[in-house]
Design a protein around this motif. Structure first.
Motif, short mmCIF file in Angstrom:
data_model
loop_
_atom_site.label_atom_id
_atom_site.label_comp_id
_atom_site.label_asym_id
_atom_site.label_seq_id
_atom_site.Cartn_x
_atom_site.Cartn_y
_atom_site.Cartn_z
N PRO A 167 13.44 1.80 -5.93
CA PRO A 167 13.86 3.17 -6.28
C PRO A 167 12.66 4.06 -6.59
CG PRO A 167 14.14 1.73 -8.14
CD PRO A 167 13.60 0.88 -7.04
N GLU A 168 11.74 4.20 -5.65
CA GLU A 168 10.57 5.02 -5.92
C GLU A 168 10.37 5.96 -4.73
OE1 GLU A 168 5.85 4.38 -6.51
OE2 GLU A 168 7.13 2.67 -6.98
N MET A 202 13.11 -2.48 5.77
CA MET A 202 14.37 -1.95 5.23
C MET A 202 14.62 -2.47 3.83
SD MET A 202 16.53 -2.12 8.73
CE MET A 202 18.10 -1.72 8.05
N ASN A 203 14.17 -3.68 3.58
CA ASN A 203 14.31 -4.25 2.25
C ASN A 203 13.51 -3.41 1.25
OD1 ASN A 203 15.23 -6.22 0.42
ND2 ASN A 203 13.17 -7.12 0.45
N GLU A 204 12.36 -2.95 1.70
CA GLU A 204 11.46 -2.17 0.83
C GLU A 204 12.13 -0.86 0.41
OE1 GLU A 204 7.86 -2.48 -1.12
OE2 GLU A 204 8.77 -3.92 0.27
N TYR A 205 13.07 -0.36 1.25
CA TYR A 205 13.71 0.93 0.95
C TYR A 205 14.54 0.84 -0.33
CZ TYR A 205 16.20 5.31 1.77
OH TYR A 205 16.70 6.57 1.65
N ARG A 206 14.85 -0.40 -0.77
CA ARG A 206 15.66 -0.54 -1.98
C ARG A 206 14.85 -0.25 -3.24
NH1 ARG A 206 18.00 -6.28 -0.52
NH2 ARG A 206 18.40 -6.39 -2.77
N ASN A 227 0.82 -1.21 0.00
CA ASN A 227 0.00 0.00 0.00
C ASN A 227 0.86 1.27 0.00
OD1 ASN A 227 -2.73 0.67 -0.15
ND2 ASN A 227 -2.71 1.44 1.93
N LEU A 228 2.14 1.13 0.31
CA LEU A 228 3.01 2.32 0.28
C LEU A 228 3.18 2.84 -1.14
CD1 LEU A 228 5.89 1.54 2.78
CD2 LEU A 228 4.10 3.24 3.01
N LYS A 229 2.84 2.01 -2.13
CA LYS A 229 3.08 2.40 -3.52
C LYS A 229 1.98 3.31 -4.06
CE LYS A 229 5.82 -1.64 -4.91
NZ LYS A 229 5.77 -2.52 -3.74
#
Length: 1277
Positions: free
Chosen positions: A1112-1113, A1106-1110, A1073-1075
């Motif tokens: 590039p958005e 932290m994995n999600e931080y990769r 949902n962060l997208k």
């Protein structure tokens, strides 16, 4: 209009068709077997209008919109044309201010925007210029007005006496009657001009005293109606000293004309309005050159056509550019049927004319003959021959035919056939030039000049300045928000450059515009506020002008308008100073018009609160003791009252002096002054409560004597004063005085006057609540009369009486106990008047809530439950909450004593849950949620289980309001009986709720999410994990809700679900949902992630996050950072285990090019630092501080905020000394911008930890005056 009512109407139609149908066998259900209680009329409307409102509305719209099929509620919102009478069915609050004002408030439009006055401070010792109005001039005019008014009253009185004498002696010979006829007749309202400047009025007075009739004095005191303006003759009229009162219509700036801000006013100090071309009613209007004006007289308000007026300070005898005296103007201003070309010259154009012209232009465009070029373009070149017209043919081209309707005549009809001009501009331009916003028709009067752009080159700098101001004001008034913002900014910044005169002469007339709307007024007031701040002492000459326009805001019905008015007057008084304010307002204190006095008193109270009461006291003292006019005394005392109301308990320090100033008013010979004095004392006592009784010692005696000698309004005021003073006394005195005043109060119980009733109730409430008044005395002396006179149906109809009566009764109950009061009114729960039942119910509810039900005996308890059930079932009105609250309060107060009645109550509820009216079903469901707790106390769990099943069956409800209530009731039952005993079982209930989560209605959403959250919290194990996952997806949608409560409940529910089924699946859903694009959705998701982390330990969440931080958005990365920020905020000191894990991520974020990354990362650092303070993670924090520090020079307010907060957090975690070391390097930097930032950081350090900094200051040598050494510290070290 509910959809349900529409449904009922449909059913009724069908029934009527059945009745009328010939084929089927029918009988009249109204006569046979119709026993529908809901269709009975249970209360007669107070006035017929109430009844007809809805039906009128429906017929109107239904007739016009027969083809629409939208629900009625939407049709009602249909914008209807302005031709329909909107007030009849206007459900919307009118936009225009004037539409909702009563006659009293409309009197603001009668006031004159006064010319500027002499500023003694600016002039210093110089003698004021004779053309400027000084304080003395104004006072003289006011005195003159008053004298005139009194003379007129005397004349009227004499006239009346003579008539009475005539009637008394009709048999006398008719010689006297001729004398009586010659005596001046009493002037009617319209003739009483309120303002007469200079010598003319004096002449009028002398002429009046001679016993000639009004009709013989055409030149002195004309009626308002008689002055007919002769058109075209403006030039040769020279204004005399007696030019009449200027009024707001003169303030109209005419487009196309220079603004005469520097015009010299005529003698007498009054700047005249339009040129007064005086003609008596019988004078024949002549053509312009030949006019022989009859002697001057006061112009009436009605003749002043805005077209010929000057600007806010009109020039005496100005000839508008368009009219040359002596020539019949062609297409000019005064034709009865103006040519459209004259429109730009003519200024004020009514909306009707404007539309007419647009229409005309349209027709003109379509019907004009085609030119040769156009014909050539249409037809092929070959094959056609152009024929010459016959010699005898003459084309008819008189525009006379084209004027399809006669516009409103602008003057006496003179007509000349206008020359035809093909290049003529027929319409006011559709697009205002130069990106100006759209003008409404009524704006042309003020901003019309902006439409002709050609003249800009010829304008002087002053005119250009005026034009610039007009442009900016138009943008503020009608522009889009960005336009408005820049225009406001420009007006503010350039205020001193524009000058006070031009600014206020433009803004103030706009505020007096009759068609002004709320929003426009708000914006213009905002302009004044900003400009005032900038102009400061330059506003002094314009203070009165501004007050005339702003004072009416103080009595506006809109709270925010009143606040704005106070704000402006307070700023104005700070800018202009006390002396100027007093000089400007002193003449209005004894103005003949009560409206002016009222608003002035309110304005003075604002001045007092702005500049401090002590500054105003000497002036107030003088005014309140004025011997000349009672009006001045009255207003002075009213000022004291308004001060007390406005500043409340802040009057305490000045209480004695204020009371001393007004106390003599209690013995004044004028009744109005006595009344206002008593009211002022009441206001002072109310403001000072519970202190200050010693200040009122001097007035007790006169008040006491007063209540014995006065009657009516004065008595009401005196009683009110005593009512507010008694609570300030000691118990002993209070008891004595109460008994004394009670005799008179009880006598006044019978008074038919509404005002008196309110005051008596208020005083009874005050007296009863004072300690020292015994319950027995109240029972024996007050209650019988009180209930006989006040507990009657009429009291329930007026809202204010109703409130006051309920409050007073509750207060009495607090003294005498529940049984006395409830016992007297419980029978009335079965009264046939519903408003009265509602009043009884509200009183019982409040009394029982305050005092409990312990002294209600068995009999009263039965009566009470019986009455409450009856009232609950019989209610028809919309205001259902009173009955509900009452029912809930009584049942909760009685507690276990309700057990025997519960089956009956639940029976009623079940029966009403099945009712066809949605309102009734909703009330029944709401009632369950009110009484669930009591049912639990009474061990009626089986009954509740049964209700749960019933409610479960009703979850298919179509009305969202009702569905919301049903869910609320289910929630109450689940809360009380717990998950295990719930019927229907949770595993059946929850799947039924999942689809309801999709419902978009706020009430349904809120109740549903609460219920689901409760189940997730307490009974998650009854439901399979797959169902919870399904609910997770539904919940994401709920994050879009407008209501914060829903979003908060949703976020919490995520936490409960994660706890129940483990964080992995929930987290996956949330991270996806962060997208999304929507910010609100993302923010709520980040909070949900943080809550999941808190409930399921951070180590379950951090790796995935932290994995999600990769990714590039931007959105995702910001979301992750925000989640970290919330996460560390929630987990607090648990963060010490994870700080080293996230440091690399935060390093990266703090070095990112994107501002928002750094901002969010800084806020994450702040929460982290605060969480791990004192837990030994200093190394990581210093490392992070090195990344945060370079951002201190950012300019974006959000970023700098986050960075400063991060540094504050570091101060807490690392200690002030370390941060000071970072700070010292820049405190004395050569560049000011750098220094400022460092000093800002130092200051916040100093505020936060000044003691901790002592040790960190550098060691310096002592000087003669300053000692820098710290011996204590040295000792310690």
């Amino acid at each position: 209009m509910d959809p349900e009512i529409a449904k009922t109407q449909e059913e009724r139609k069908k029934m009527e068709q059945q009745l009328a149908s010939m084929t089927s066998l029918t009988f009249d259900t109204d006569l046979y077997g119709g026993n529908d209680r809901d269709s009975y009329v249970t209360s007669i409307p107070v006035n017929e209008d109430e009844d007809n409102l809805d039906s009128l509305m429906d017929n109107e719209v239904a007739r016009k919109l027969a083809s629409y099929t939208a629900p009625k509620s939407l049709l009602k919102e249909m914008p209807r044309g302005s031709d329909e009478n909107d007030d009849v069915s206007g459900f919307k609050k009118p936009q225009r201010i004037i539409d909702r004002e009563d006659d009293y408030r409309k009197r603001r439009l009668n006031r004159v925007i006064s010319p500027e006055r002499h500023d003694a401070f600016a002039a210093g010792e110089k003698t004021p210029d004779p053309s400027v109005r000084t304080y003395a001039d104004v006072m003289r005019e006011e005195a003159l007005k008053r004298e005139k008014e009194e003379t007129l009253k005397l004349i009227a009185k004499k006239k009346k006496q003579q008539q009475e004498e005539e009637e008394a002696a009709p048999e006398k010979p008719p010689a006297d009657s001729s004398a009586a006829a010659a005596a001046p007749k009493r002037r009617n309202r319209w003739d009483q001009s309120q303002d007469d400047g200079g010598a003319g009025a004096g002449a009028a007075k002398k002429a009046k005293t001679a016993s000639t009739s009004d009709w013989d004095l055409p030149d002195t005191t004309p009626g308002r109606w008689d002055a007919t303006p002769t058109p075209g003759r403006l030039g040769d009229a020279t204004p005399s000293a007696s030019v009449g009162r200027r009024n707001r219509w003169d303030e109209t700036p005419t487009p196309g004309r220079v603004v005469d801000s520097d015009a010299t006013p005529a003698a007498g100090g009054v700047t005249p309005g339009a040129t007064p071309a005086g003609m008596t009613w019988d004078a024949t209007p002549k053509l312009s050159g030949l006019a022989t004006p009859t002697p001057k007289k006061q112009r009436s308000r009605w003749d002043e056509t805005p077209a010929t007026m000057g600007s806010a300070t009109p020039m005496a005898g100005a000839t508008p550019a368009a009219v040359t005296p002596g020539v019949t103007p062609v297409g000019g201003l005064d034709l009865a049927t103006p040519t459209p070309g004259a429109i730009n010259l003519r200024g004020a154009i009514t909306p009707e004319q404007y539309n007419l012209l647009r229409w005309e232009k349209d027709i003109e465009d379509r019907n004009r003959p085609l030119t040769d070029e156009e014909l050539d373009a249409m037809f092929p070149q070959e094959g056609y021959k152009i024929l010459d017209p016959p010699a005898s043919y003459v084309p008819i081209r008189t525009p006379a035919r084209k004027l399809l309707a006669t516009p409103t005549p602008m003057g006496t009809p003179l007509y000349a056939i206008p020359e035809e001009n093909r290049g003529q501009q027929f319409d006011v331009p559709k697009e205002a030039p130069g990106g100006l916003p759209f003008m409404k028709p009524e704006d042309y009067q003020y901003f019309g000049a902006l439409l002709n752009e050609e003249e800009e080159e010829k304008m002087t700098s002053d005119e250009l300045k005026e034009r610039k101001i007009m442009k900016l004001l138009l943008k503020v008034k009608n522009g889009t928000p960005p336009q408005r913002k820049t225009a406001l900014r420009q007006l503010t910044d350039k205020a001193r450059e524009f000058g006070a005169g031009p600014l206020f002469n433009r803004i103030l007339p706009l505020l007096m515009q009759p068609t002004l709307e709320d929003q426009e007024r708000h914006l213009l007031v905002k302009v004044i506020d900003r400009v005032l701040y900038k102009l400061d002492e330059l506003v002094r000459p314009y203070v009165h002008k501004i007050l005339v326009v702003i004072e009416p805001l103080l009595i506006d019905e809109d709270y925010y308008a009143r606040v704005e008015g106070r704000e402006i007057i307070s700023n104005l008084s700070k800018a202009a100073g006390l002396a100027t304010m007093i000089a400007a307002m002193r003449p209005d204190i004894d103005n003949i018009d009560e409206y002016v006095r009222n608003t002035t008193a309110r304005a003075f109270s604002v001045v007092a609160s702005a500049l401090g009461i002590p500054a105003l006291l000497p002036f107030l003292k003088a005014v309140c003791q004025s011997k000349k006019s009672w009006q001045a005394r009255h207003t002075g005392i009213k000022i004291v009252q308004q001060i007390a109301i406005l500043i409340g308990c802040a009057v305490l320090p000045h209480l004695r002096s204020l009371v001393e100033i007004i106390e003599h008013g209690l013995l004044d010979e004028n009744q109005k002054v006595r009344t206002i004095t008593a009211l002022s004392l009441a206001a002072l006592a109310e403001a000072a409560a519970p202190y200050g009784i010693e200040s009122f010692d001097s007035v007790l005696k006169p008040l006491w004597k007063g209540i014995r000698s006065h009657r009516g309004k004065v008595l009401a005021a005196f009683l009110k004063a005593i009512g507010f003073i008694i609570p300030l006394m000691d118990a002993l005195y209070a008891s004595y005085y109460t008994k004394e005043v009670m005799v008179i109060l009880i006598r006044e119980f019978q008074s038919p006057d509404e005002e008196m009733k309110k005051i008596v109730l208020k005083v009874v409430k005050q007296c009863v609540s004072t300690e020292g008044v015994e319950a027995d005395y109240i029972r024996s002396d007050i209650l019988p009369e009180f209930f006989r006179n006040f507990w009657v149906r009429r009291m329930a109809l007026d809202r204010r009486n109703y409130r006051q009566l309920v409050d007073t009764t509750v207060e009495i109950a607090n003294k005498t106990g529940v049984a006395d009061i409830v016992g007297r009114i419980v029978e009335d729960l079965k009264d046939e008047s519903e408003p009265y039942r509602r009043m009884v119910m509200e009183t019982i509810e409040k009394v029982v809530t305050n005092l409990g039900a312990s002294d209600i005996d068995a009999r009263l308890e039965e009566l009470l439950i019986d009455g409450i059930l009856y009232a609950f079932q019989e209610q028809t009105s919309d205001d259902a909450n009173v009955m509900l609250n009452g029912f809930g309060a009584v049942v909760n107060a009685l507690g276990q004593r309700v057990k025997p009645y519960l089956p009956q109550i639940c029976g009623t509820i079940k029966w009403r849950l099945n009712n066809k009216s949605a309102k009734v079903r909703q009330q029944a469901a709401d009632l369950i949620s009110r009484i669930a707790v009591v049912m639990k106390q009474c061990q009626e769990e089986q009954l509740m289980g049964h209700l749960g099943v019933v409610l479960y069956e009703y979850l298919g409800e179509e009305y969202p309001e009702v569905l919301g209530s049903i869910l609320g009731a289910l929630k109450a039952i689940v809360n009380v009986i717990g998950m295990t005993k719930m019927t229907p079982p949770i595993k059946d209930l929850l799947p039924r709720l999942t689809p309801i989560l999709k419902n978009r209605h706020e009430k349904v959403q809120e109740n549903c999410i609460d219920l689901v959250g409760r189940i997730a919290d307490r009974g998650a194990e009854f439901v399979p994990a797959r169902e919870w996952m399904r609910i997770c997806f539904e919940l994401l949608e709920m994050l879009k809700a407008h209501k914060k409560g829903i979003r908060r409940a949703t976020v919490n529910t995520f936490g409960y679900i994660a706890k129940a089924i483990g964080p992995q699946d929930v987290l996956a859903t949330l991270l996806n949902n962060l997208k999304v694009q929507e910010r609100q959705n993302r923010v709520c998701t980040t909070v949900a992630i943080a809550i999941v982390a808190e409930t399921c330990s951070p180590f379950t969440v951090l790796p995935a996050l932290m994995n999600e931080y990769r990714v590039p958005e931007l959105n995702v990365q910001n979301g992750v950072l925000k989640s970290l920020s919330f996460l560390f905020e929630y987990i607090g000191e648990m963060g010490k285990d994870y700080i080293y894990a996230v440091t690399p991520l935060l390093e990266d974020a703090l070095m990112d090019r994107d501002l928002v990354h750094r901002q969010t990362a800084a806020s994450a650092v702040k929460h982290m630092a605060l969480g791990v303070a004192g837990l030994g993670c200093e190394d990581a924090l210093v490392h992070l501080l090195n990344y945060v520090w370079p951002n201190i020079f950012e300019t974006s307010p959000h970023v700098i905020n986050a960075v400063m907060e991060a540094i504050e957090g570091m101060r807490v975690a690392l200690g002030a000394a370390i941060v000071l070391n970072y700070c010292l390097q820049g405190l004395f930097h050569p560049a000011r911008k750098v220094r400022e930032v460092y000093w800002k950081i130092y200051n916040s350090l100093y505020i936060g930890a000044q003691d901790a900094l002592v040790a960190a200051y550098p060691t310096l040598e002592d000087e003669q005056n300053n000692v820098y050494s710290r011996p204590e510290l040295m000792m310690f070290v």
